[in-house]
Scaffold this motif. Structure first.
Motif, short mmCIF file in Angstrom:
data_model
loop_
_atom_site.label_atom_id
_atom_site.label_comp_id
_atom_site.label_asym_id
_atom_site.label_seq_id
_atom_site.Cartn_x
_atom_site.Cartn_y
_atom_site.Cartn_z
N ASN A 31 0.81 -1.40 -0.46
CA ASN A 31 0.11 -0.26 0.15
C ASN A 31 1.39 1.24 -0.21
O ASN A 31 0.50 2.20 0.29
N PHE A 32 2.03 0.82 -0.06
CA PHE A 32 2.76 2.48 -0.52
C PHE A 32 4.22 2.03 -0.77
O PHE A 32 5.53 1.31 -0.33
N PRO A 33 3.74 1.68 -2.12
CA PRO A 33 5.17 1.18 -3.07
C PRO A 33 6.54 1.92 -2.64
O PRO A 33 7.60 1.43 -3.31
N LEU A 34 6.63 3.33 -2.19
CA LEU A 34 7.52 3.68 -1.97
C LEU A 34 7.51 3.79 -0.61
O LEU A 34 8.99 3.47 0.30
N ALA A 35 6.95 4.53 0.22
CA ALA A 35 7.80 5.78 1.89
C ALA A 35 6.95 3.88 2.77
O ALA A 35 8.42 3.78 3.50
N PHE A 36 7.16 2.66 2.12
CA PHE A 36 6.93 2.06 3.09
C PHE A 36 7.61 0.44 2.40
O PHE A 36 7.72 -0.45 2.34
N SER A 37 8.07 0.66 1.55
CA SER A 37 9.18 0.03 0.32
C SER A 37 10.50 -0.24 0.27
O SER A 37 10.45 -0.02 1.27
N THR A 38 10.84 -0.55 -1.30
CA THR A 38 12.79 -0.27 -1.72
C THR A 38 12.82 0.59 -0.45
O THR A 38 14.26 -0.06 0.20
N ALA A 39 13.22 2.54 0.08
CA ALA A 39 13.51 3.29 -0.08
C ALA A 39 12.65 3.44 1.19
O ALA A 39 13.09 4.89 1.87
N GLY A 40 12.17 2.33 1.66
CA GLY A 40 11.32 2.83 2.65
C GLY A 40 12.07 3.03 3.50
O GLY A 40 12.93 2.83 4.45
N ASP A 86 11.46 1.44 6.79
CA ASP A 86 12.14 0.13 7.45
C ASP A 86 13.47 0.26 7.33
O ASP A 86 14.73 -0.25 7.62
N THR A 87 13.84 0.45 5.30
CA THR A 87 15.65 -0.09 4.53
C THR A 87 16.27 1.17 5.61
O THR A 87 17.46 0.38 5.82
N ASN A 120 12.61 6.67 15.83
CA ASN A 120 13.39 5.84 17.34
C ASN A 120 12.91 4.62 16.53
O ASN A 120 13.37 3.13 16.96
N ALA A 121 12.48 4.76 15.69
CA ALA A 121 12.35 3.27 14.82
C ALA A 121 13.68 2.89 13.90
O ALA A 121 13.63 1.34 13.99
#
Lengths: 481, 481
Positions: free
Chosen positions: B118-127, B129-130, B440-441
């Motif tokens: 649902n977030f192809p950018l902000a929670f994906s490859t360079a999101g 977590d990364t 904090n992530a």
């Protein structure tokens, strides 16, 4: 009481207790420390009788226990530990106004604690796990260790007296007796929110697996011991042979080797191995064997030694004497690094005063060792400054394998402070991101919560405007008081 | 490349990268943000085509992505995030001298990241977590989401360009394509040290179980969504009926309801239910149904709705129109609190623009609801100040059930800041003590390490005497800079 009654009462107590001021939580803990000290004359003989540990040690351990309690009392009275963080609102921000967001650490709920046999006081009923959980705002359901039932019961009475004297709900602490089945039932209860454990790998992993497979998985903070290797370098050994041998033997035999930071593995260079072994042997002459905690532990110790005696890679420097089984007589064996590297069984902890001397021939072997080494609570490096200059990569590797890296002294004797880390990569613990000793131990039993646009009068004091508690807070990314 | 090659290279890159200064890590991340922006004209159309999300949204999401990258760049350039803590030595302490102990946060090692559909950018490859893993000092092995493979590949190219331009090892980031089997193999690899995931409960728990059952269990930070309940009170609804209905509908239908903070549950008092439903219905007139992320998600949405239509406890305010299956047409149903309380299936997330309006008759019912409510990312309370005065116990209970508690607005729109908590009690996440959004992530991918009596020239800069980095450090229990 059924476990359901216990947990329901604990949950009810939690919803009240978590919100009382830190000053009151601290006062309760101080009352507990006083009550324990007032009962010293009863507690110490009980613990001595049930643990076989000498009176001097147990007296010291009671001091460590009340010292820990007072550290956590001070921590929660002062209050900054909750990591209060405030991102103020910005109603004029474009394209959207920014909300007011405030975050702090809130306790998890009922915690199940399993005590350790080797510390009947400091890591048991009123030990670090129980106290850091209570300090954080969590009630504790304590599973008594079967090796010291009377000590545990007496300390539990003291905790209840402190609860009563402080006007707090009795269900804040429950003392549960029983065996493995009872412990498992506690971990499985739906209202349990975390587990703390100090003990064997087998025990810790059984609880970890149980907790991970619940309908709601919960964290298990299991400290499962380690072999705490020492990496000794040539010049250092040459320059301080006798003091280092003395320090090593003292640490190895302290409490009949029954410490989680007991150094069970030492890597020594070939050119110093003989001299160091002789120096150790000389020191060992003065160490009388002493009774272990209980016959089961002594039996396990001799079983491990017996297995190792069947391995032809080992040359025995000192053989354990199982004549009086309960006595944990010191044992020492030597192995070549090349042989040690071939079988990970030589990394297994032997709980008791046994150490394996691994003789290395080259720095390449040391790097191989560091790569193969399992996770440890501690690693100690004995080297002269100039010897370390070429060992940056080795040290880099060793950092990956431990929670505490020492450059002087021995790993036993774990300071209780702000910077202490007593924990480490698996298999030394199930939670390398946590410590079971020192002020940060409280962080195991909390989680962050953020309040968005919460009215001032509903906010916890730690997060209100004007900082009524006078604590350290991070405001807009900067710490301030 | 085999997975073994990938992880061995990542581990090697890690041992180098973890030690480079925060300023260099930050510069690398800034380079990445610039490269992503320079490729906006290529990335945005790819993501639009693969996600069905409108161009405006994707453009905004790219801005959010580079904004996050710059936040972490600033965080690691500034450097205080490592929680440097120093307990100075006290050689004169009795009975034993006190050692010098210094503690900070050190990265875990290779991290496996699974992106969100649902977030192809902000929670994906360079999101998030990364980037938070790379910021902490960990290499990332990224499992591409099969819903947006081309977008993922293009962003991965940008990351590799940034790595190359910064002179860093290529193995710092590896882009892996594949399905479930490939993802499982990554989680099982012995060199993997942590997993980050955003997605469904089923997917998150499959990874959690796999990671817990490894020889070396590793943490899984899975954000598995939630229903984000709103608790509405009578006077508040009466006073702000239309704006609240508008806010609710806006939040419910944003991105076709495909947000983890989408409000899928709203508790309204009986006296306001009818008026509020009418107000919602009026607002819904203006909302056109729009395509969901992919046909599988639309099918799952209609399957859930179909199941709920079979439940006679529900009265439908607006029925979804499955005419064009890919379109996620909004659906709304009403249920009595007494019925809702009887079956936890009514707490299950329906991914899409569906909400359940639960009509309550009394405050007792609200307390029952709060007790039965599952763990949530967010809970929102809509009440006038005077209505909250008698609800302290309810709020106390709600705090136990969420990671973020709001008193104004709607839960969608997650601020990226210091105080944000995007996470919550199970089943919203597998790690309630962590956040996947905000500074904090970064703390998910580190563990503490303590150095005892370490020579100054070996200490990391963050812990050296004189504070060469000029960061906030806790010395003797007090923060100082």
């Amino acid at each position: 009481m059924t476990y359901n009654t216990i947990f329901t009462a604990a949950q009810e107590a939690f919803l009240f207790y978590k919100n009382i001021p830190g000053k009151e939580k601290g006062a309760f803990l101080e009352t507990l420390a006083e009550i324990l000290e007032a009962n010293r004359a009863v507690i110490v003989p009980l613990a001595v009788a049930e643990s076989n540990l000498p009176e001097g040690r147990i007296n010291g351990e009671l001091g460590r226990t009340t010292g820990q309690i007072r550290l956590f009392a001070n921590l929660v009275k002062e209050g900054s530990w909750v990591e209060a963080t405030i991102d103020p609102a910005d109603p004029d921000r474009l394209p959207l106004p920014k909300a007011d967001i405030r975050r702090f650490l809130t306790p998890l709920g009922p915690v199940v604690v399993f005590g350790a046999s080797n510390f009947p006081l400091a890591f048991s009923t009123a030990g670090g796990d129980t106290i850091s959980a209570l300090a954080s705002g969590c009630p504790v359901i304590y599973k008594a260790h079967p090796a010291h039932p009377e000590t545990s019961k007496k300390v539990a009475d003291c905790i209840h007296e402190a609860i009563l004297n402080s006007g707090l709900p009795a269900a804040l602490f429950t003392h549960v007796e029983g065996g493995i089945a009872e412990g498992q039932a506690l971990v499985k209860h739906p209202l349990a929110k975390a587990v703390a454990f100090t003990g064997s790998h087998l025990g810790g992993m059984a609880l970890f697996n149980l907790a991970s497979q619940r309908d709601e998985p919960i964290p298990v903070f299991a400290e499962m011991g380690s072999v705490n290797p020492i990496f000794a370098f040539s010049k250092k050994l040459e320059n301080e042979l006798v003091p280092l041998a003395k320090a090593f033997v003292g640490s190895l035999t302290l409490g009949v080797g029954q410490f989680c930071t007991n150094p069970g593995l030492i890597f020594v260079p070939k050119d110093q191995a003989k001299a160091f072994e002789n120096a150790i042997a000389a020191e060992l002459h003065d160490i009388a064997s002493a009774p272990m905690l209980h016959p089961g532990i002594a039996q396990a110790y001799y079983d491990s030694i017996q297995y190792l005696e069947s391995r032809e890679e080992l040359r025995w420097v000192k053989v354990a004497d199982p004549k009086h089984l309960i006595n944990g007589s010191t044992a020492l064996a030597e192995i070549k690094a090349a042989d040690w590297l071939r079988d990970s069984v030589f990394q297994k902890e032997v709980f008791g005063a046994f150490a394996l001397i691994v003789v290395y021939k080259s720095e390449d072997e040391l790097l191989e060792i560091a790569k193969k080494l399992h996770g440890q609570l501690t690693i100690t490096v004995w080297a002269e400054k100039e010897e370390l200059k070429n060992q940056l990569f080795l040290i880099n590797l060793l950092e990956e394998k431990c929670g505490r890296l020492l450059f002087r002294g021995v790993p036993t004797g774990v300071e209780v402070g702000y910077a202490m880390q007593h924990g480490g990569p698996y298999p030394s613990t199930t939670a390398p991101n946590s410590t079971s000793v020192g002020s940060n131990a409280i962080k195991r039993f909390v989680r962050p919560i953020a309040f968005q646009d919460m009215p001032q009068d509903l906010l916890p004091d730690a997060l209100r405007d004007g900082n009524p508690l006078g604590i350290w807070r991070m405001v807009n990314g900067e710490w301030q008081k």
